[in-house]
Design a protein around this motif. Sequence first.
Motif, PDB file in Angstrom:
ATOM      1  N   SER A  26     100.365 -49.377  26.767  1.00 21.85           N
ATOM      2  CA  SER A  26     100.686 -50.277  27.882  1.00 21.85           C
ATOM      3  C   SER A  26     100.973 -49.506  29.157  1.00 21.85           C
ATOM      4  N   ASP A  27     100.886 -50.214  30.271  1.00 24.09           N
ATOM      5  CA  ASP A  27     101.238 -49.618  31.564  1.00 24.09           C
ATOM      6  C   ASP A  27     102.712 -49.249  31.601  1.00 24.09           C
ATOM      7  N   TRP A 297     100.468 -56.555  34.648  1.00 20.75           N
ATOM      8  CA  TRP A 297     101.594 -56.051  33.861  1.00 20.75           C
ATOM      9  C   TRP A 297     102.016 -57.001  32.742  1.00 20.75           C
ATOM     10  N   ASP A 300      99.132 -57.043  30.313  1.00 23.30           N
ATOM     11  CA  ASP A 300      98.769 -55.705  29.863  1.00 23.30           C
ATOM     12  C   ASP A 300      97.249 -55.567  29.749  1.00 23.30           C
TER      13      ASP A 300
END
Length: 652
Positions: A26-27, A297, A300
């Motif tokens: 994930s970011d 975000w 994701d």
Amino acid sequence: MVAEDFKSVLREKRVFRPSKSFSRHSDIKSHAEYKKIYNYSVKNPEKFWAEKALQLDWFKKWKKVLVKKGDFYKWFAGGKINIAYNCLDRHIKAGNGNKIALIWESEDGKTREYTYSELLKEVSRFSNVLKSNGLRKKDRVCIYMPMIPELAIAMLSCARAGIIHSVVFGGFSSDSLRDRILDCRAKLVITSDGSYRNGKIIPLKQNADMAAEKCGFVKKVIVVKRCGNKVKMKKGRDLWWHQQMSKKGIKDEFPAVSMEAENPLFILYTSGTTGKPKGVLHTQAGYLLFVYQTFRWVFDIKDDDVYWCTADIGWITGHSYIVYGPLSCGATSLMYEGSPIYPRPNRFWKIVDRHKVTIFYTAPTAIRALMKEGNKWPNSCSLKSLRLLGTVGEPINPEAWIWYYNLIGKKRCPIVDTWWQTETGGILITPLPGATPLKPGSATFPFPGIVAAVLKENGKRAKPDEGGELVIRKPWPGMLSTVWRNDKRYKETYFGKFRHIYLAGDTARYDKDGYFWIMGRSDDVIKVSGHRIGSAEVESHIVSHKAVAESAVVPIPDPIKGQAIYAFVVLKKGVERNDKLRQEIINHVANHMGHIAKPEKMQFVDDLPKTRSGKIMRRVLKAIAEGKEDVGNITTLADPSVVDKLKEGRVK
Ligand code: 7RM
């Protein structure tokens, strides 16, 4: 799940953490990392958003990130941009023209796909059609369509040409459509001959005709042929979409109009406490940045994801998270036309398997409805493509959360419970799937840049678990810019209660760990299947029936819809009470507002409980409708004896 299990779920304070492998990709990879970003974002909001805005494609860079005038905010002042350009051309320029932008599945099981290049071509052609029909920058267009690709194409074409769109949910009545056309003075209406729902055809064009007839300023109606049912085409006004798209001189290119950052993008009507629905206005740049960043975000998003949001584009969720969010991120967005249970209750899960959907975003009401159909439906499908689930629209009860988590996500997929509103443009309170430990039923924490708080009546911050009004203390790029041609209503509705603080109209609490729990509306808005219905609006339609003198409606809990409408009705003198009349009034509301606003129960009463100053005490009505013995303090009622009579006549 039986009642006992449910209780144990509530007692069990389990926290669900993302798996290591999910977080790794994930970011934002941990709660600590989220906190770091969050703290930075709220200490330096303008810097934070400006850094994010550099990811977009600007025709001209902004001069000032935020300009404040009283309670009005302008984001990226001096900048020039076009949202449709950012949703299409930008990805094609980056070499992704052959990526699938939209997958569409019709109710009868057909599929159509558009790559980014194909979508751009359609959008550009339709922008040319709009222009050839005399539409210019800042004109308004009402879109009243089923969930077909032409709906998304029409929106993007308007945006590309600087025309303001106002999408009206296809389930709304002709009256509701007319009110919206009148309020925004739309020059053009786009509709279709019909719309499929549960295998039946709903005559959209007929509704559009009834609405447009009374609006002389509607010059053209463009009609998509969807169902092939017979429709009347008014000469000189009505045009077929396919003929317009293939007419001579309509080119595949249309240069995106360079828009001021703060130019209007769309108006979307939404119900509030009083009067008619408000035209919530969103603008080009701030809205774009906010749906872009939240989509990235919260969901994701990765290059090979197939993302599906089941909302209707007629609501904000569809605007932000079927069209603008996913496309601005260059994602593949799936759009489904029909009913979740057609032809059978496994339709959603079949679609997931067929298109290998990886991210699935739906509403608690849909989860509850599908849960009721039994486990055999999801269990007969694989669902193994899924990696992330989401929910939106109302609080999700832990029982439904656990079912969603276990049966759909197979205990492998995080669930993002996203809290937001038409007015907020995008998601404000939400888990970040690789970072946030989840508690079933909590929307968890504010998105970076969002300062959320719970206030008591006196404006002081509530203590943990105390509860109060949910507010947002600082502006954010996705916030509405105003109420269409009604700045006064904007100020009063959102900034009237606490000075310079945005009032959401929800009650909420936060727990000792800082998790937000949204409890429901604090105003007179009822959420039926996640759709916002203003009680004042339903009441005025009930009262417009010739037999009715007065009315008050309140929400009652409903196991599937979340809330349903319970109506108290005072008839005119001499009118006889009977079931036929009751049904007639209920249908009257459905005809004027649409099916979702239909009262579930209607009680005829002699009087409504009123204070000495004549105010209806809704709190008392709510308690009665819910079957409560104790209706609370009634000493301020002009005539406290009405309460017992109301209780006796309660409709079970
Ligand atoms: C996106 C949307 C807004 C109202 C809002 C809340 C309720 C939405 C959640 C929620 C609890 C959630 N826009 N709401 N999401 N309540 N948890 N995750 O629904 O303008 O139509 O409605 O919806 O009451 O104020 S909306």
